[in-house]
Design a protein around this motif. Structure first.
Motif, PDB file in Angstrom:
ATOM      1  N   ASN A 148       0.821  -1.213   0.000  1.00 45.16           N
ATOM      2  CA  ASN A 148       0.000   0.000   0.000  1.00 45.16           C
ATOM      3  C   ASN A 148       0.852   1.260   0.000  1.00 45.16           C
ATOM      4  N   PHE A 149       2.082   1.100  -0.471  1.00 39.37           N
ATOM      5  CA  PHE A 149       2.956   2.270  -0.524  1.00 39.37           C
ATOM      6  C   PHE A 149       3.978   2.076  -1.635  1.00 39.37           C
ATOM      7  N   VAL A 150       4.591   3.177  -2.033  1.00 43.12           N
ATOM      8  CA  VAL A 150       5.760   3.076  -2.902  1.00 43.12           C
ATOM      9  C   VAL A 150       6.941   3.554  -2.078  1.00 43.12           C
ATOM     10  N   SER A 151       8.088   2.987  -2.364  1.00 45.24           N
ATOM     11  CA  SER A 151       9.204   3.238  -1.483  1.00 45.24           C
ATOM     12  C   SER A 151      10.474   3.479  -2.282  1.00 45.24           C
ATOM     13  N   GLU A 152      11.279   4.411  -1.771  1.00 48.25           N
ATOM     14  CA  GLU A 152      12.648   4.546  -2.263  1.00 48.25           C
ATOM     15  C   GLU A 152      13.527   3.892  -1.209  1.00 48.25           C
ATOM     16  N   ARG A 212       6.047   6.402   0.556  1.00 50.24           N
ATOM     17  CA  ARG A 212       4.881   7.253   0.433  1.00 50.24           C
ATOM     18  C   ARG A 212       3.658   6.367   0.343  1.00 50.24           C
ATOM     19  N   TYR A 213       2.759   6.561   1.285  1.00 49.77           N
ATOM     20  CA  TYR A 213       1.577   5.710   1.338  1.00 49.77           C
ATOM     21  C   TYR A 213       0.547   6.172   0.316  1.00 49.77           C
ATOM     22  N   ASN A 214       0.009   5.213  -0.442  1.00 45.90           N
ATOM     23  CA  ASN A 214      -0.851   5.535  -1.572  1.00 45.90           C
ATOM     24  C   ASN A 214      -2.098   6.298  -1.158  1.00 45.90           C
ATOM     25  N   ALA A 215      -2.761   5.831  -0.115  1.00 47.51           N
ATOM     26  CA  ALA A 215      -4.073   6.381   0.206  1.00 47.51           C
ATOM     27  C   ALA A 215      -3.979   7.788   0.767  1.00 47.51           C
ATOM     28  N   SER A 216      -3.021   8.016   1.657  1.00 48.90           N
ATOM     29  CA  SER A 216      -2.972   9.308   2.327  1.00 48.90           C
ATOM     30  C   SER A 216      -1.956  10.245   1.692  1.00 48.90           C
TER      31      SER A 216
END
Lengths: 177, 657, 160
Positions: free
Chosen positions: B541-545, B567-571
């Motif tokens: 539920n997130f994309v990450s570096e 970075r969390y997708n929903a918020s």
């Protein structure tokens, strides 16, 4: 009953009164450190041109609204029409402080949404902002004739705030002369 | 349908809690056994209903039922199932439900153990707990209903606060709440003592295990909270003196004082009214913590979404419960301290009295610092902040003597100890402590300093004296050591381990903010950190570096760290996941700041020597409490209680005659 | 939309000069003071954290100011005064001792003093003069006890 045993009751009662008072306050609302103090001085170019400069001398003799804004700031767009409206209804000139922005971006933004400002001070590095104690844009200051800061709004102005506080405040200052 | 069942179960729980609180008190006043007998079944019923409500809410989360507003606000279909379940207590409404369910579990435990208590006492304790439960159930049902529905249901939920999407969340709040709520049992025993007018050694024997159990949970909860903040906040710190942390720390301090004061009351029959006051205070501070976290009177890193009307309710509830208890205390306590037993300065009870003073003053200092911004504002002195520098300056002078006392108390006998005995028993631990202070930092970190050495001497002192006591007892007799003694030694050694950790991480912790482009290198405390770059990864539920750092010591690779920026997708919120190489003697800690121009990042690098000792100390103390709990003395409680009841009955008979 | 926005914000900020350039000018002692000062200054816009911890743009600017003023040789107090003048007392996590904070700073120690006096009183008073209870008290106790059927006198037992 010994008096010593009453101490805890008294302490807790005081605590409750204090916390009850605390409930009526918003802890994140910070009064400006500049209320009723002279506006910090500055001397920067205007947004229009590097050659023109604006200084705090601009406040002398006029009640002024100082609006800190930037083209990348969403909340600034929300309050933009209200700034125009305040200026129109009270006749108070608005000096803009363009904060951490680029010239092109700011000018394009004014071109698109209209320009309510008498003049805009250009502060790309946010240095004037720091001197004025700006935490985040937008912020709006009411500056008196003698260059004293009288009031400050943190965040975007709401219509309610405009009608209930800001405009009465400006009118009152005008009459005080 | 299922949320409605949960909602309905809450109403039934409220009804049962009312029965549990009102009838037994009536029974005591009118001397009616049938009314007393209702308490335990009502407590069991209340627990069942709250369990039903809890399961119903958990199911709504599991099944992504976004028609339930609370679920829609705190969950998301992309959220992994274990976080969906933990999200039940991720915000205000659900965490209240957790609080109440745990309170009902404690009531259930008291009801189960009630056969070993006089019926009057058990019923009164359950009645008080029931009354607290009524307050929270009313609060939940009328201001914070977790089952409120919203139609049409949103297609997607707003997601759990990313800060809480961490294994720490799964375990930390339940532990903490078990501790908070557990003090309700001690509180209920204190109120029972005030109502029945009895604080005797039987009362302390009943109260002690419950208090210790609550303390163990709270210790674990606070320790986990510290560990979670260290992992999750990305600032390399383990304690921030944030209002929410303080809210959990104050009941801990007073609860610790209570455990010690209970020991004195049980062994010597003195400090009775003080013990009762501490029991009330520990729970009062738990309630105060609830108020601070949920009312929005203070700014905190991790407060709940706040609402002043809730604040008003909790404050009123606090006023009724705590104000009422203290009034009752003021009226009834004078009868307790009839004894004029001498308290010698050189006696265990003398030192425990000192211990209590320091602990309570420390708690008062934390309270003052936490609330002072409100006080200053109320007094018209403007907005001020009270932060870590204040707490450190005030807290350290108050706790250092306490740790010195920990060591002395271990070898101190009840009633009176001769100074020569102390001298003969304390010089060896002192030498060990000094040796540790000189050698430990030097051996482990290759350096030493005044703060570090002093801290290690202090911590070593607590550890060495604890062991001295155990060793001497083992040598003296061939019998097995009572578990209470072993538990105490471990708990005190835990304090020592904690102190060593705190001193060394404070003295030698180092940090470095640096801008690193791929291939670049930064050095800190003899370690070289090479940044290899970041890669983009998609989580559930997130994309990450994810950054990749090679750590070398003397040219040799010792660790590879992968700090993340998610970075969390929903918020759309970003979160830092630190990359940590944990070790007994040091942690290496890297967290990613923001991306800068090009491929470069701002990076924070921390060297945290002995930081694990802080949590190890906390867990060791909790383990000590757990071992003390398993002492035979408490398992024989049933028989003891029976003798006491017989004894009481006999004396009631003589009094009536 | 929101993502695009935060991306935009990110771009704006990353284009700006950061604090790193400024800390490069500091010597080791100044760097240590830099970290200490940052930890003692509260971030004005974020929730409860210091400017050392915060990633907020303003916190970054203020770190830059701290670094620049340290490099210029200003003292800690001067730097704090500079920030208090602009943002108020609120920015100080370590409130200075003043008429508005004396209760805060002295309170715990006054309380400790009272507690220690109490301890000494307990140890002295009780140890030296274990006054026998006046008989009147026992009578009153008996009367009170009679009015409360629930409360037999336990004090005797406890002392055993």
């Amino acid at each position: 009953m010994r008096w010593r045993l009453i101490v805890p009751v008294v302490v807790v009662f005081a605590l409750i009164v204090m916390l009850g008072y605390g409930l009526t306050r918003n802890p994140s609302e910070l009064p400006s450190a500049f209320i009723d103090k002279p506006a910090p001085s500055f001397d920067v170019p205007t947004l229009d041109s590097d050659q023109e400069r604006i200084t705090d001398a601009a406040f002398q003799g006029n009640i002024t609204l100082v609006n800190v804004w930037a083209s990348w700031c969403v909340a600034c767009r929300a309050e933009h029409e209200l700034i125009t409206e305040i200026s129109r209804r009270t006749g108070v000139p608005v000096i803009g402080l363009n904060y951490k922005d680029t010239r092109e971006g700011a000018l394009r933004w004014l071109g698109r949404y209209g320009n309510p400002f008498a003049v805009v001070a250009f502060d790309p590095a946010g240095e004037v902002g720091i001197d004025w104690g700006v935490a985040a844009v937008p912020e709006t200051f009411v500056v008196d004739r003698d260059g004293t800061i009288r009031y400050k709004v943190v965040g975007a102005i709401t219509r309610e705030e405009m009608n209930d506080t800001l405009i009465p405040k400006l009118r009152q200052l005008k009459q005080a002369s | 349908m299922i949320p409605e069942i949960g909602h309905f179960a809450l109403f039934l729980a409220l009804g049962l809690a009312l029965v549990q609180s009102v009838l037994p008190l009536y029974g005591i006043a009118r001397n009616r056994a049938d009314c007393l007998a209702v308490a335990a079944p009502a407590a069991i019923g209340q627990f069942v209903m709250l369990a039903v409500a809890f399961v119903a809410l958990s199911f709504a989360f599991y099944a992504n039922d976004f028609s339930v507003t609370y679920v829609a606000q705190n969950s998301n279909t992309e959220l992994p199932w274990f976080y969906r379940l933990a999200a039940v207590w991720g915000a205000h409404e659900g965490s209240l439900l957790l609080w109440m369910t745990l309170l009902a579990s404690w009531s259930l435990a008291v009801a189960a153990a009630s056969r070993s208590l006089p019926r009057e006492v058990a019923s009164c304790v359950l009645a008080v707990m029931g009354a607290v439960s009524v307050g929270f159930l009313v609060f939940t049902l009328f201001t914070s209903n977790p089952f409120a529905r919203e139609f049409p249901a949103p297609a997607e939920g707003r997601d759990l606060n990313p800060l809480l999407q961490d294994p720490g969340l799964v375990i930390h709040p339940p532990m903490l709440y078990m501790g908070y709520v557990g003090f309700c049992v001690a509180f209920a025993f204190a109120i029972t003592a005030l109502i029945t007018g009895r604080v005797d050694s039987a009362w302390t024997r009943w109260t002690r295990p419950w208090t210790t159990a609550a303390w163990v949970f709270l210790t674990v909860g606070v320790t986990l909270g510290s560990w979670w903040a260290y992992n999750e906040l990305g600032w390399g710190g383990w304690w921030f003196w944030d209002p929410v942390e303080n809210a959990s720390f104050m009941p801990w301090l007073v609860g610790t004082a209570l455990i010690h004061s209970l020991a004195v009351t049980e062994k010597r029959g003195i400090f009775k009214s003080w013990t009762v006051l501490l029991a009330i205070t520990a729970f009062a501070l738990s309630l105060l913590g609830t108020f601070l976290v949920r009312s929005g009177v203070l700014i905190s890193v991790h407060a709940f979404a706040t609402d002043p009307t809730r604040g008003v309710y909790i404050l009123a509830f606090f006023a009724v419960v705590v104000g009422g208890s203290l009034l009752l205390y003021a009226i009834r306590a004078p009868r307790f301290d009839a004894g004029t037993e001498p308290v010698a300065a050189l006696s265990r009870e003398g030192l425990l009295l000192l211990n209590n003073i320091f602990l309570v003053v420390a708690a008062a200092g934390v309270l003052l610092g936490t609330l002072y911004p409100i006080l200053a504002d109320a007094m018209g002195m403007g907005r001020i902040s009270v932060g870590p520098p204040y707490f450190n300056k005030v807290f350290i002078p108050l706790t250092v003597p306490l740790v010195v006392l920990v060591g002395v108390a271990a070898v101190m006998a009840w009633k009176r100890t001769r100074a020569e005995v102390l001298r003969s028993r304390l010089w060896a631990p002192l030498l060990v402590a000094i040796a540790l202070g000189v050698l430990l930092p030097w051996l482990a970190l290759g350096t030493n300093g005044v703060v570090a050495a002093a801290g290690c001497v202090l911590g070593g002192w607590a550890i060495a004296t604890a062991f001295e006591d155990v060793l001497r007892r083992m040598r003296g007799r061939r019998v097995k050591l009572p578990r209470a003694v072993v538990g105490m030694a471990l708990a005190h050694a835990g304090v020592g381990v904690f102190v060593i950790g705190v001193s060394l991480v404070t003295a030698f912790g180092a940090e470095h903010d640096v801008r690193l482009a791929p291939g670049e290198q930064a050095s800190l405390a003899g370690y070289d950190f090479t940044f290899k770059g970041t890669r983009h990864v998609e989580g559930p539920n997130f994309v990450s570096e994810i950054g990749d750092f090679i750590v070398r010591e003397d040219g040799e690779q010792i660790a590879e760290l992968f700090p993340e920026k998610r970075r969390y997708n929903a918020s759309g919120q970003t979160m830092t996941e630190s990359g940590i190489d944990a070790g007994i003697f040091r942690d290496l800690y890297v967290s990613l700041g923001e991306p800068l121009s090009g491929e470069a990042w701002s990076v924070r690098i921390y060297h945290r020597p002995f930081v694990r000792w802080i949590w190890a100390g906390g867990f060791l103390s909790a383990l000590g409490g757990l071992i003390a709990l398993s002492d035979k003395r408490y398992r024989r409680r049933e028989r003891a209680a029976k003798t006491v009841t017989a004894d009481t009955r006999a004396r009631v008979a003589t009094a009536e005659a | 939309m929101r993502h695009a926005l935060s991306l935009l914000l990110l771009l704006v900020w990353s284009a700006l000069p950061t604090a790193f350039a400024q800390t490069a000018d500091l010597n080791d002692a100044q760097l240590e003071r830099y970290h200490e000062l940052n930890a003692e200054l509260r971030c004005v816009i974020c929730q409860n954290r210091s400017i050392a911890e915060s990633d907020a743009p303003l916190a970054k600017d203020l770190r830059g100011i701290v670094a620049r003023q340290l490099a210029e040789g200003r003292s800690d107090d001067e730097i704090k005064a500079y920030l208090v003048e602009r943002y108020g007392e609120w920015v100080l996590y370590d409130p200075p001792f003043s008429w508005s904070t004396w209760v805060l700073w002295l309170g715990p120690f006054v309380l400790l003093f009272v507690g220690l006096v109490f301890v000494i009183a307990v140890m002295r008073g009780r140890y030296r003069a274990p006054e026998p209870r006046p008989p009147l008290d026992r009578e009153r106790l008996a009367r009170v006890l009679k009015s409360h059927e629930a409360g037999p006198d336990d004090t005797d037992k406890d002392r055993s």
